[in-house]
Design an enzyme around this catalytic site. Structure first.
Site, PDB file in Angstrom:
ATOM      1  N   GLU B 290     -14.044 125.574   7.644  1.00  0.00           N
ATOM      2  CA  GLU B 290     -14.217 124.383   8.492  1.00  0.00           C
ATOM      3  C   GLU B 290     -13.973 124.670   9.957  1.00  0.00           C
ATOM      4  O   GLU B 290     -14.593 124.063  10.830  1.00  0.00           O
ATOM      5  CB  GLU B 290     -13.289 123.243   8.038  1.00  0.00           C
ATOM      6  CG  GLU B 290     -13.865 122.471   6.868  1.00  0.00           C
ATOM      7  CD  GLU B 290     -13.213 121.111   6.662  1.00  0.00           C
ATOM      8  OE1 GLU B 290     -12.220 120.788   7.342  1.00  0.00           O
ATOM      9  OE2 GLU B 290     -13.705 120.368   5.796  1.00  0.00           O
ATOM     10  N   HIS B 311     -10.872 143.235 -12.133  1.00  0.00           N
ATOM     11  CA  HIS B 311     -11.717 143.205 -13.335  1.00  0.00           C
ATOM     12  C   HIS B 311     -12.812 142.147 -13.221  1.00  0.00           C
ATOM     13  O   HIS B 311     -13.313 141.663 -14.221  1.00  0.00           O
ATOM     14  CB  HIS B 311     -10.849 142.966 -14.564  1.00  0.00           C
ATOM     15  CG  HIS B 311      -9.832 144.038 -14.777  1.00  0.00           C
ATOM     16  ND1 HIS B 311     -10.031 145.089 -15.631  1.00  0.00           N
ATOM     17  CD2 HIS B 311      -8.625 144.257 -14.190  1.00  0.00           C
ATOM     18  CE1 HIS B 311      -8.986 145.899 -15.591  1.00  0.00           C
ATOM     19  NE2 HIS B 311      -8.120 145.419 -14.726  1.00  0.00           N
ATOM     20  N   LYS B 423     -21.786 112.101   4.403  1.00  0.00           N
ATOM     21  CA  LYS B 423     -20.931 110.911   4.248  1.00  0.00           C
ATOM     22  C   LYS B 423     -21.747 109.636   4.415  1.00  0.00           C
ATOM     23  O   LYS B 423     -21.589 108.672   3.669  1.00  0.00           O
ATOM     24  CB  LYS B 423     -19.794 110.921   5.278  1.00  0.00           C
ATOM     25  CG  LYS B 423     -18.629 111.789   4.892  1.00  0.00           C
ATOM     26  CD  LYS B 423     -17.474 111.585   5.875  1.00  0.00           C
ATOM     27  CE  LYS B 423     -16.479 112.725   5.750  1.00  0.00           C
ATOM     28  NZ  LYS B 423     -15.552 112.764   6.887  1.00  0.00           N
TER      29      LYS B 423
END
Lengths: 446, 446
Positions: B290, B311, B423
């Site tokens: 951000e 792994h 938004k």
């Protein structure tokens, strides 16, 4: 007719995201390779590497696990999975997706499932031993080679504790092993001590989720492993098709290939919107990294989570460099739901009455469209529901996609030569015989 | 003298990894900018964005939280943090690092801590409500704007449940709020219902971990927040230095900058070796994404974990494209330890007697050296110990490094303009007044 998970790739296309998306003719051109690739894979079907395609048809294993499960339920309350990498991630993805986060605190039909062995951090073992009643705890030790350091040291430690708690003789039934049946330290110990060895699937760990490695804990936790396998069979079937409209794992692979090779998008994000698919994204992350990251090639996979990462990573995804592609996963039907209570607060009133599941879907849609509007390629895998059947499809979808992507890139997806060197350094530092040269080499840097 | 965390960057250098590492003269050149940058930052010290530098000196807050903690301990057994993004990640990093994974099942001095509100997945809330005794549960609702959808709907839901369990009047003391004190939905509700509002730190959320947002739960869980702040002060002090040998956050930022700008390494991995620092890596991941991901610039952060990801991701890191740099974190002293039991198995005998902590260190060292040998730049942050004091240093180290990196890249690290569009789409789809245009726009794609 059987429902199939759907890969929606319209926002991956140049039509929608301009020069950052794929062109139809590019995809069509790759599509011409599909028949040849499928033929090659079919020829190799008896190669251990590709034997993961036989796992969904292994009724013998299902029956064996069913019997084992009766014994586990009768004798134990907890099952601890001791493995690292592939020996851990598949089972973890299944349990988390189907059982959620608070499984062990909620009253469930199956056993409580815990994970250990994916680290040598002593605190993790220490904490776990404080909360387990060892008399009621079975351990599933998974190591293909039978000599992997992390699960082996955890196993040795747990074994000592169990013997201390119940005695040498009774300890026998507390341990179930999954390792290759040939001679190796873990199979030797299992034979000597009389532990049941389920015999590790012959292929590589990261294609083993639908073998005993993933299925034992799924069944012990109360889930229907037959449905997981039935789901996988559906994808196996469509993967045999040379028709681009049918073979969605190939489409997925082809678009990853085009993004990477044609547009230098070297990062591939997997971002499920159902919270409990978060561990699934970590299973994917291993599959992609180990299968494809070699010979100076490789797409770096990222495990993200929606809507959580809308408040963490989305800023970067929308306004950062054009170096990534994103794949969402979301269930169309979701059996869990709640309703937002109505509120007197005027500004928040619009939220009242909406269902949480509806909001989740709206968040996915708003994120996907706004990424597309910023010319950020993104696709979505829609699951009809979130259950064993579609989870089985999802695993097999990505496994087949990895195989296809390896073929397109010209990479052997089944090996991992890059990690051998650091293992040798470890052996050297731990004083294992035969690694004195490596010990000397690394000691220069300590 | 106070000990300070150490950033070892020798394996980042061209001397060690050839053309993929930084050259000394490049670093020296950037170093010349430090005095100017420090001067600029110093001038802005009363800007809300930079007021995070005042947090480690806020004794009033420490006293207030101390009093609040007495009340919490007297009345409650559980504390649920309801936030998303920065309102969640900082507290989560502290609790996980210091209290571990099984904190709520182990007997501890402090309250049990749970996290919710970082999703709108209904199952997560549902599961949590099944295991909580609401009469014994307090909620800390964190939303800077006081209108963020995810924590708001969770808050509204929890509030209804708590009122159902204890009645409207008693419910009052179950909720503590952190939102900006100006007029907003959450502060309005808090005022009307009589909930304590701690007043959100004036700057942006991702620099708020050492405000009430992170400190309340740390204290409630039984940790010494004064030590967290004391650690942060040490890094604040060295950041004021214009001497490259002292100012390690600047060195860290400069090497990230050089990798990205000079060598197109667009991925930055943070890989702690202490297992319970895994959530810290997710806090870092937000800070980096951000703060820096904008204007088509940005380094993509990856949260990894050692030895787990040896792994899973190491194959890619060692043999994949030269597109990433890696930072390890490991504690030099670790109060937890266990010893590997001796075994009769000849091949495994070399493991017997080693301490788990020693193995952990060997794994880090082997991984770091083998990466370097493959010309993969990597550095390590060494913590003298893993405790509140050095965790406080670690948070502040990365916060200052983000600020420096923003200055070097010419980016404002304190805004996040990219997420506004999605938004608005959400508001539109949820029927919020004033967002009819966005609703129409996105409905074309449903």
């Amino acid at each position: 007719m059987e429902k199939i998970i759907k890969y929606d790739c319209q926002f991956m296309s140049a039509e929608k995201v301009g020069s950052f998306g794929f062109k139809k003719q590019e995809l069509a051109k790759l599509g011409k390779k599909l028949a040849t690739i499928n033929k090659k894979i079919e020829k190799l079907k008896n190669n251990p590497d590709l034997s993961f395609r036989k796992l969904p048809y292994d009724n013998l294993l299902v029956n064996l696990l069913g019997k084992l499960n009766v014994i586990l339920k009768k004798n134990f309350k907890n099952l601890v999975i001791v493995g690292i990498g592939a020996s851990d991630l598949g089972a973890r993805a299944i349990i988390r997706t189907l059982a959620g986060r608070y499984n062990n605190q909620l009253k469930t039909k199956g056993l409580n499932i815990y994970f250990a062995g994916n680290t040598t951090d002593p605190r993790v073992l220490d904490d776990l031993l404080k909360i387990l009643d060892l008399k009621k705890t079975a351990f599933f030790i998974v190591s293909r080679s039978g000599s992997t350091i992390e699960p082996m040291v955890s196993f040795l430690y747990f074994r000592k504790k169990v013997i201390g708690a119940v005695g040498q003789k009774k300890a026998q039934k507390h341990f179930i092993i999954s390792t290759l049946p040939n001679k190796n330290p873990l199979s030797d110990i299992a034979q000597k001590e009389g532990y049941l060895n389920l015999a590790h699937y012959p292929g590589g760990g990261r294609y083993s989720v639908l073998s005993a490695n993933g299925l034992l804990s799924a069944m012990a936790c109360g889930f229907d492993i037959k449905k997981l396998l039935a789901g996988a069979r559906v994808i196996d079937k469509i993967s045999k098709s040379n028709n681009l409209k049918v073979n969605s794992p190939f489409i997925f692979a082809a678009l990853q290939y085009l993004a990477y090779k044609k547009r230098k998008q070297n990062i591939s994000v997997l971002m499920p919107y159902n919270y409990y698919l978060n561990e699934f994204a970590f299973w994917f992350r291993q599959l992609w990294a180990e299968s494809l990251g070699k010979e100076r090639l490789g797409i770096t996979p990222i495990a993200a989570l929606g809507p959580t990462d809308q408040h963490s990573q989305l800023q970067l995804y929308i306004e950062g460099p054009h170096d990534k592609i994103i794949t969402f996963i979301i269930a169309e039907k979701y059996k869990h739901d709640l309703s937002v209570p109505k509120t007197n607060n005027k500004e928040m009133a619009y939220l009242g009455g909406h269902s949480f599941n509806q909001i989740l879907k709206i968040e996915h849609k708003a994120t996907s469209v706004s990424l597309m509007k910023s010319q950020r390629p993104n696709g979505t895998i829609y699951l009809p529901e979130l259950n064993e059947y579609y989870l089985g499809q999802l695993f097999f979808f990505f496994e087949m996609a990895a195989v296809y992507l390896g073929e397109l890139l010209g990479i052997n997806v089944f090996n991992q030569p890059g990690v051998e060197h650091s293992k040798k350094y470890m052996y050297g530092l731990l004083g294992r015989k035969g690694f004195e040269k490596e010990a000397r080499e690394i000691k220069k840097f300590l």
